[in-house]
Design an enzyme around this catalytic site. Structure first.
Site, PDB file in Angstrom:
ATOM      1  N   GLN A 223      36.587  28.111  40.661  1.00  0.00           N
ATOM      2  CA  GLN A 223      37.693  27.510  40.416  1.00  0.00           C
ATOM      3  C   GLN A 223      38.224  27.675  38.821  1.00  0.00           C
ATOM      4  O   GLN A 223      39.347  27.104  38.516  1.00  0.00           O
ATOM      5  CB  GLN A 223      37.778  26.054  40.504  1.00  0.00           C
ATOM      6  N   ARG A 370      36.649  16.389  44.673  1.00  0.00           N
ATOM      7  CA  ARG A 370      37.840  15.791  44.626  1.00  0.00           C
ATOM      8  C   ARG A 370      38.042  14.308  43.684  1.00  0.00           C
ATOM      9  O   ARG A 370      38.344  13.323  44.233  1.00  0.00           O
ATOM     10  CB  ARG A 370      38.681  15.420  45.916  1.00  0.00           C
ATOM     11  N   CYS A 371      37.746  14.612  42.403  1.00  0.00           N
ATOM     12  CA  CYS A 371      37.881  13.430  41.436  1.00  0.00           C
ATOM     13  C   CYS A 371      38.316  14.062  40.321  1.00  0.00           C
ATOM     14  O   CYS A 371      38.092  15.239  39.881  1.00  0.00           O
ATOM     15  CB  CYS A 371      36.510  13.034  41.678  1.00  0.00           C
ATOM     16  N   GLU A 741      44.129  14.813  44.015  1.00  0.00           N
ATOM     17  CA  GLU A 741      43.213  14.097  44.307  1.00  0.00           C
ATOM     18  C   GLU A 741      43.471  12.568  44.626  1.00  0.00           C
ATOM     19  O   GLU A 741      42.677  11.662  45.093  1.00  0.00           O
ATOM     20  CB  GLU A 741      42.209  13.998  43.300  1.00  0.00           C
TER      21      GLU A 741
HETATM   22  N1  MCN Z   1      52.502  19.464  43.620  1.00  0.00           N
HETATM   23  C1  MCN Z   1      54.110  19.214  43.939  1.00  0.00           C
HETATM   24  N2  MCN Z   1      54.520  18.174  43.085  1.00  0.00           N
HETATM   25  C2  MCN Z   1      53.767  17.472  42.204  1.00  0.00           C
HETATM   26  C3  MCN Z   1      52.263  17.527  42.186  1.00  0.00           C
HETATM   27  C4  MCN Z   1      51.692  18.567  42.651  1.00  0.00           C
HETATM   28  O1  MCN Z   1      54.435  20.100  44.645  1.00  0.00           O
HETATM   29  N3  MCN Z   1      54.351  16.453  41.651  1.00  0.00           N
HETATM   30  C5  MCN Z   1      51.797  20.561  44.153  1.00  0.00           C
HETATM   31  C6  MCN Z   1      51.295  21.592  43.148  1.00  0.00           C
HETATM   32  O2  MCN Z   1      52.144  22.370  42.809  1.00  0.00           O
HETATM   33  C7  MCN Z   1      50.142  22.480  44.111  1.00  0.00           C
HETATM   34  C8  MCN Z   1      49.628  21.020  44.722  1.00  0.00           C
HETATM   35  O3  MCN Z   1      50.630  19.978  45.017  1.00  0.00           O
HETATM   36  O4  MCN Z   1      50.370  23.265  44.684  1.00  0.00           O
HETATM   37  C9  MCN Z   1      48.291  20.528  44.097  1.00  0.00           C
HETATM   38  O5  MCN Z   1      48.761  20.168  42.830  1.00  0.00           O
HETATM   39  P1  MCN Z   1      48.022  19.389  41.351  1.00  0.00           P
HETATM   40  O6  MCN Z   1      48.021  17.854  41.748  1.00  0.00           O
HETATM   41  O7  MCN Z   1      48.389  19.854  40.153  1.00  0.00           O
HETATM   42  O8  MCN Z   1      46.374  19.866  41.842  1.00  0.00           O
HETATM   43  P2  MCN Z   1      45.647  21.167  41.574  1.00  0.00           P
HETATM   44  O9  MCN Z   1      46.347  22.321  41.924  1.00  0.00           O
HETATM   45  O10 MCN Z   1      45.209  21.159  40.253  1.00  0.00           O
HETATM   46  O11 MCN Z   1      44.600  21.159  42.454  1.00  0.00           O
HETATM   47  C10 MCN Z   1      43.387  20.569  42.310  1.00  0.00           C
HETATM   48  C11 MCN Z   1      42.986  19.414  43.188  1.00  0.00           C
HETATM   49  C12 MCN Z   1      41.453  19.255  43.233  1.00  0.00           C
HETATM   50  S1  MCN Z   1      40.770  19.004  41.503  1.00  0.00           S
HETATM   51  C13 MCN Z   1      40.717  19.319  44.199  1.00  0.00           C
HETATM   52  S2  MCN Z   1      39.083  18.863  44.033  1.00  0.00           S
HETATM   53  C14 MCN Z   1      41.337  19.638  45.362  1.00  0.00           C
HETATM   54  C15 MCN Z   1      42.598  19.462  45.767  1.00  0.00           C
HETATM   55  O12 MCN Z   1      43.362  19.671  44.649  1.00  0.00           O
HETATM   56  N4  MCN Z   1      40.799  20.665  46.004  1.00  0.00           N
HETATM   57  C16 MCN Z   1      41.434  21.271  47.383  1.00  0.00           C
HETATM   58  N5  MCN Z   1      43.249  19.763  46.651  1.00  0.00           N
HETATM   59  C17 MCN Z   1      42.897  20.763  47.721  1.00  0.00           C
HETATM   60  N6  MCN Z   1      43.513  21.320  48.513  1.00  0.00           N
HETATM   61  C18 MCN Z   1      42.943  22.532  49.281  1.00  0.00           C
HETATM   62  N7  MCN Z   1      43.546  22.902  50.223  1.00  0.00           N
HETATM   63  N8  MCN Z   1      41.736  22.899  48.931  1.00  0.00           N
HETATM   64  C19 MCN Z   1      41.038  22.479  47.760  1.00  0.00           C
HETATM   65  O13 MCN Z   1      40.016  23.183  47.519  1.00  0.00           O
HETATM   66 CU1  CUN Z   2      36.123  16.740  40.827  1.00  0.00          CU
HETATM   67  S1  CUN Z   2      36.631  17.820  42.285  1.00  0.00           S
HETATM   68 MO1  CUN Z   2      38.243  18.910  41.723  1.00  0.00          MO
HETATM   69  O1  CUN Z   2      38.231  18.001  40.094  1.00  0.00           O
HETATM   70  O2  CUN Z   2      38.112  20.455  41.519  1.00  0.00           O
END
Ligand code: MCN
Ligand code: CUN
Length: 796
Positions: A223, A370-371, A741
């Site tokens: 990641q 997921r934290c 998360e």
């Molecule tokens: N998004 C959006 N509008 C927002 C916030 C987010 O449209 N206001 C969209 C983002 O552009 C992105 C998605 O939602 O496409 C998730 O965005 P974000 O909250 O920024 O999280 P990350 O992309 O950094 O993803 C990490 C988070 C984590 S830490 C874990 S653990 C997890 C999760 O995402 N693992 C996943 N969701 C997952 N979903 C899938 N399918 N697979 C994983 O491994």
């Molecule tokens: Cu702690 S699980 Mo996500 O932050 O990759």
């Protein structure tokens, strides 16, 4: 009359654009690590320890070497000759790559075989004879600190016992004073059990060292490719520009693919020694037993209350079981992650947290699944405490929360642990949720049902969580500051490619980053390709975890788009033969302020950057932006569940669940809903079916999919999602907050609170997750709390 393009039509912000990556995924055309086949590639398998704690007296590999097709057998002793038997962890500890002196958890890596195919390698692993001398085993923090406990990490100097850290934050004296003045003190103790993210794809790597170019290419399930490159440079003592980490498609991460695993390191060394590509693909039980565990923390809390319901102070103590190596990936300043973000949604004058971390004979664990760095534990604990406090006061659950929430006009708000929350409409979200669940009616039904011997319950969980580390002043991993970057190249036809240092694992970045570009530049999202995961091409970034991608990398995408727009404005002025000051922007187009019909599209500016730039202007239309966020983002969520518990069997069913998420501006509403549904499904699984633990000998119980259940569509209840509350993040360029998360963080407490609520009047204050039927039945039948904490030996 405006001639701007229609944002929704071009797939900008707010468009529920279908995920472009799914085109290849649902057709089986994804390219995962295991899909990659390189010429001359060999295969690696790992021999794991059957015992949780034992001295290694000898390892005899001779029979393995004799098997035809075996090219290399690696042991800790051989790794040690290259100074690779141990590697640094992301929390300034060390972790064994291959065991030399002792094995410290069941499933620990003891040896590796590299052979022509994985079957030969596996057979050869079984031919290795290891002579173990069993040692006493520690499976919980209580045993870890008991008198005479064996020291697990006797490899370390200055480690006389099993304590990793004693840490505290907050105001101890002030908290003591507030407790002394309280009308009522509500107390709760619980265990957040170990859990495992268990993504569909296991971990793996293909290392390819080319002696001729001295270049090491590693395809791997990570990641955070740039952090891995830095770690490999450090561990293998190779120069950074000679290392290329490629993270191909990832079949789910959920935190499991953040840490550095011994398998990666061994495949790299094997490739360097053999000068051939070496592939390692973990099997399911290897993944479940040895990688990326989460939680395993004992929580003790007290809330000081005034009679009218006002919270005066909070006191918390945590005992975290980290397993044999402290390998949490987390900001280095905080020993127990962001545990102290607990209670951030509530207006609490003073608080104090003490945290102790200990070693045990379990696989390293702590921070994944997921934290945002322990926030899952923090919010679970918070919402269990809040429910207990309201019950102790005899107050309504909704009313108690509402009166203690940080008010809408009280932002920015400094929490007693020092975080700064900046926006939210907490009470409004709660009202939406209570209305959706038909709160008053349900309470009436619940009382009536009780009269007929039926146990109905309602659980609420409300929380704000910190997503999007940095800022770089406070957040670093191994000293590397937490920021991100994005690079945008606009081709002469107006099509574009955007790259970031984040790495999507299923979250949909290939779809959403293009939407941000569309929003900023008016280039249709389908004209923008998104690429991540290759350290040779992607700009530097800290990777995707802690829902930091949208808050940080996504912000960088907006900022780099603005840089492009600034240059395009100069090109527009040149094309329109007016000065830049006379130019206005509307989506997709610059025009002359005094003559709005005279304009040029962003695409016309793009071609001009290559074909008709003004004298003295640097050609081309590309840029890179680094983004150091001023603060974390603080989304807010309300999850409410109603359940019915069968008192005869302890089985409980979800009647209804509603979710109200305020993550600021939603880039892609459909993807956001997908994230919430997925998170709620995981929350449901954690709360009632995911059971993985250790017996007194340190055997991992539940390391298979008969015991550790993955929820399918069949058992997962329906969720009703609400999106009407939107509080834009004040400092994020497009007002977005993280969402990845939230549901997995806030969800579990809603389920547990609902079951405990159904049992109200029985005196049961707590049942530890997972709320398996037998635990619930035991609680009802014997009217007592049931802890599922790992066993303590009878001779303790
Ligand atoms: N998004 C959006 N509008 C927002 C916030 C987010 O449209 N206001 C969209 C983002 O552009 C992105 C998605 O939602 O496409 C998730 O965005 P974000 O909250 O920024 O999280 P990350 O992309 O950094 O993803 C990490 C988070 C984590 S830490 C874990 S653990 C997890 C999760 O995402 N693992 C996943 N969701 C997952 N979903 C899938 N399918 N697979 C994983 O491994
Ligand atoms: Cu702690 S699980 Mo996500 O932050 O990759």
């Amino acid at each position: 009359m405006s001639q701007a393009v229609d944002e929704i039509k071009i797939g900008g912000i707010g468009a529920s654009r279908k995920r472009v990556e799914d085109n290849r995924f649902i057709r089986g055309k994804g390219n995962y690590t295991d899909d990659i086949v390189l010429p001359g590639m060999l295969h690696m398998e790992i021999l794991r320890s059957p015992l949780a704690h034992a001295r290694i007296k000898s390892i005899d590999t001779s029979k393995a070497w004799d098997i035809p097709g075996v090219h290399l057998v690696l042991t800790g002793e051989m790794m040690a000759t290259r100074n690779l038997a141990w590697m640094p962890t992301l929390s300034y500890d060390t972790q064994a790559v291959l065991a030399t002196d002792k094995v410290r958890f069941q499933g620990q890596e003891v040896a590796c075989v590299i052979a022509d195919d994985p079957y030969i390698a596996k057979d050869a692993c079984e031919a290795i004879i290891v002579d173990y001398e069993p040692l006493p085993v520690i499976v919980n923090p209580k045993q870890a600190v008991a008198d005479g406990a064996p020291v697990i990490r006797d490899d370390k100097e200055n480690q006389p016992d099993n304590v990793i850290y004693d840490w505290e934050v907050g105001d101890r004296e002030g908290t003591d004073r507030a407790f002394a003045a309280a009308d009522l003190v509500s107390k709760l103790e619980l265990h957040y059990p170990r859990s495992h993210p268990s993504p569909i794809e296991c971990c793996g790597s293909i290392a390819d060292f080319n002696r001729a170019t001295s270049k090491l290419t590693v395809y791997m399930t990570t990641q955070a490719p740039h952090i891995i490159r830095a770690a490999v440079a450090m561990v293998a003592e190779l120069p950074e520009h000679m290392i290329r980490i490629i993270s191909p498609d990832i079949g789910g991460g959920f935190g499991n693919k953040v840490p550095v695993y011994p398998g990666y390191v061994c495949s790299i060394l094997a490739s360097i020694l053999l000068e051939r590509p070496v592939k390692w693909i973990e099997d399911k039980s290897g993944n479940l037993i040895s990688t990326g565990f989460a939680r395993d923390i004992y929580l003790k809390g007290e809330v000081a209350l005034r009679r009218d319901g006002k919270i005066l102070a909070v006191r918390m103590h945590t005992d975290a079981d980290h397993g044999a190596f402290f390998s949490d990936a987390q900001p280095s300043k905080f020993k127990i992650g962001l545990m102290h973000s607990a209670f951030a949604a509530y207006d609490i004058p003073v608080a104090h947290l003490t945290a102790r971390g200990t070693y045990s004979n379990k696989a390293p664990g702590g921070v994944a699944y997921r934290c945002s760095f322990r926030v899952t534990e923090a919010m679970f604990f918070q919402e269990r405490m809040i429910q207990a406090a309201a019950d102790d006061l005899g107050m309504d659950q909704g009313e108690f929360r509402r009166m203690n929430f940080v008010a809408d006009d009280a932002f920015p708000h400094r929490t007693p642990f020092g975080f700064l929350t900046d926006s939210g409409q907490y009470a409004k979200c709660l009202d939406v949720g209570l209305k959706a669940i038909d709160y008053e009616n349900f309470r009436r039904e619940q009382a009536e049902a009780r009269g007929r011997g039926r146990l109905l319950g309602l659980g609420i969980s409300t929380m704000t969580e910190p997503l999007g580390a940095g800022n770089s002043r406070e957040y670093d991993i191994l000293g590397i500051k937490m920021f991100d970057s994005a690079e945008l190249k606009v081709h002469m036809t107006g099509k574009a490619i955007v790259r970031t240092g984040a790495r999507t694992q299923g979250q949909g970045h290939e779809t959403t980053w293009a939407q941000i570009v569309a929003h900023e530049l008016g280039i249709p999202a389908e004209d923008v390709v998104v690429e991540e995961g290759d350290t040779d091409t992607a700009p530097f970034g800290m990777g995707t975890y802690a829902s930091r991608s949208t808050p940080v990398a996504g912000a960088a995408v907006a900022m780099v788009s603005r840089k492009i727009r600034a240059k395009a404005r100069k090109l527009a002025a040149h094309l329109l033969e007016v000065s830049e000051e006379d130019i206005e922007w509307e989506l997709g187009r610059f025009y002359v302020r005094s003559a709005p019909d005279r304009g040029v599209t962003i695409q016309e500016c793009a071609i001009a950057a290559y074909a008709n730039m003004p004298d003295g202007m640097e050609p081309g239309l590309d840029a890179t932006a680094y983004y150091d966020p001023p603060n974390l983002t603080w989304p807010f969520a309300v999850y409410i569940v109603t359940v019915e518990v069968d008192p005869e069997t302890g089985v409980w069913d979800v009647l209804k669940m509603v979710a109200v998420d305020d993550c600021g501006v939603r880039i892609n509403p459909m993807i956001v809903e997908g994230q919430i549904m997925g998170g709620l499904t995981e929350a449901y699984a954690m709360s009632n079916m995911q059971f993985i633990t250790f017996d007194a000998d340190g055997n991992c119980v539940g390391a298979n999919y008969m015991d550790y259940l993955l929820p399918t569509a069949w058992e997962t209840p329906g969720f009703e999602l609400h999106s009407e509350v939107v509080t834009p993040c004040p400092h994020h360029p497009i007002g977005a907050k993280g969402i990845g998360e939230c549901a997995a963080v806030g969800g579990p407490a809603a389920f547990v609170n609902a079951v405990i609520d159904a049992l109200s009047g029985t005196g049961v204050r707590n049942i530890d997750m997972p709320l398996l039927p037998d635990r619930v039945w035991e609680a009802i039948t014997y009217r007592r709390d049931v802890s599922g904490a790992p066993p303590v030996r009878s001779d303790d």
